[in-house]
Design an enzyme around this catalytic site. Structure first.
Site, short mmCIF file in Angstrom:
data_model
loop_
_atom_site.label_atom_id
_atom_site.label_comp_id
_atom_site.label_asym_id
_atom_site.label_seq_id
_atom_site.Cartn_x
_atom_site.Cartn_y
_atom_site.Cartn_z
N GLU A 111 0.82 -1.22 0.00
CA GLU A 111 0.00 0.00 0.00
C GLU A 111 0.85 1.27 0.00
OE1 GLU A 111 -2.16 0.88 3.64
OE2 GLU A 111 -3.72 1.88 2.49
N GLU A 129 -11.98 3.09 5.60
CA GLU A 129 -10.85 3.29 6.52
C GLU A 129 -10.72 4.78 6.82
OE1 GLU A 129 -6.50 1.28 6.99
OE2 GLU A 129 -6.73 2.63 5.29
O1 LIG Z 1 -3.02 3.62 6.99
C1 LIG Z 1 -3.53 2.99 6.07
O2 LIG Z 1 -3.99 3.55 5.07
C2 LIG Z 1 -3.67 1.55 6.12
O3 LIG Z 1 -4.32 0.99 5.25
C3 LIG Z 1 -3.09 0.76 7.19
O4 LIG Z 1 -3.22 -0.60 6.89
C4 LIG Z 1 -1.68 1.04 7.53
O5 LIG Z 1 -1.65 1.01 8.91
MG LIG Z 2 -5.19 2.26 3.87
#
Ligand SMILES: O=C(O)C(=O)[C@@H](O)CO
Ligand SMILES: [Mg+2]
Length: 254
Positions: free
Chosen positions: A138, A235
């Site tokens: 990522e 998220e």
């Molecule tokens: O911070 C992010 O964006 C994430 O996806 C986490 O998995 C990294 O801590």
């Molecule tokens: Mg993330």
């Protein structure tokens, strides 16, 4: 569109099994988490089975957060630690039925870090393949995590091309991509074949995906148009309670 609650951010203050149940009650279709390792996997399995939600993904441990570590995978000299955390993640994923593991690169730069990241990913890919799992990498923006090794989708695509492993994919977090590269529409088109998961949050602020610079209705329509059939990971940091902020979900179910 199918939405996954990222339990590293949503209900992060609740025990993981309770957070899974809250995500189901709130209408999510799946869950994903960051670091579940201190929770008894049997309790996680029970919550998943009671609610019927799949657990999509988890992260490898990031190392010593108090010492500023944020991942181990690109750190020259820390290869053994990297192997330990991927073994732990693959074992735990198998116990709870998760299919993807995000390996965190860490704070590093330059060619030695690049080579370390590649060789660690080969190890992770082999191990994950035996368990039928996908490894995710990522890009993370440099404002939130200065010095993080992996910052852009261009860099990630180069690494994935060099690596050439079908079970290593890109975690496309729209929040980070917008901050670093802008032009989400063209980045999504360019990255689609390599995308293993998508995450969302508002820019700026990382709150609910319902305001700010990213038009997520347009992003959802584009994802549908270009044939992305995976989940969308929520998220973000709720501005008030998680429940109060969930209005976006209905609007984004295009
Ligand atoms: O911070 C992010 O964006 C994430 O996806 C986490 O998995 C990294 O801590
Ligand atoms: Mg993330």
């Amino acid at each position: 569109m199918k939405f996954s609650a990222n339990l590293g951010f949503l209900w992060h203050d609740r025990p993981l099994p309770e957070a899974i149940r809250l995500a189901a009650a709130a209408g999510f279709d799946a869950v994903e988490c960051h670091f579940p390792y201190e929770t008894d996997p049997a309790e996680v399995r029970a919550a998943l089975s009671d609610t019927g939600l799949p657990m999509l993904a988890l992260n490898t441990l990031p190392g010593d957060r108090n010492a500023g570590e944020f991942g181990l995978y690109a750190l020259p000299g820390r290869e053994e630690d990297g192997r330990r955390v991927i073994r732990q993640a693959v074992d735990y994923a198998a116990l709870i039925g998760a299919r993807k593991v995000h390996v965190m690169a860490g704070l590093a730069s330059g060619e030695p870090a690049h080579r370390t990241f590649l060789s660690s990913l080969v190890f992770a890919s082999d191990l994950a393949a035996k368990a039928g799992l996908t490894v995710l990498i990522e890009p993370i923006n440099m404002q939130d995590v200065p010095g993080y090794f992996l910052n852009t989708t261009d860099q990630a695509l180069e690494i994935l091309a060099e690596l050439d492993r079908p079970n290593v994919k890109l975690m496309f977090d729209c929040y980070h991509v917008h901050i670093m590269e802008g032009d989400l529409a063209s980045r999504l088109n360019a990255c689609l074949p390599m995308i293993g998961h998508v995450q969302i949050a508002a820019v700026p602020g990382r709150g609910e995906p319902d305001q700010g610079a990213i038009d997520y209705v347009a992003v959802m329509k584009q994802l549908q148009q270009i044939g992305y059939d995976g989940f969308i990971g929520a998220e973000y940091r709720p501005r008030a309670t998680v429940e109060e902020g969930l209005g976006w979900m209905q609007r984004l179910r295009v």
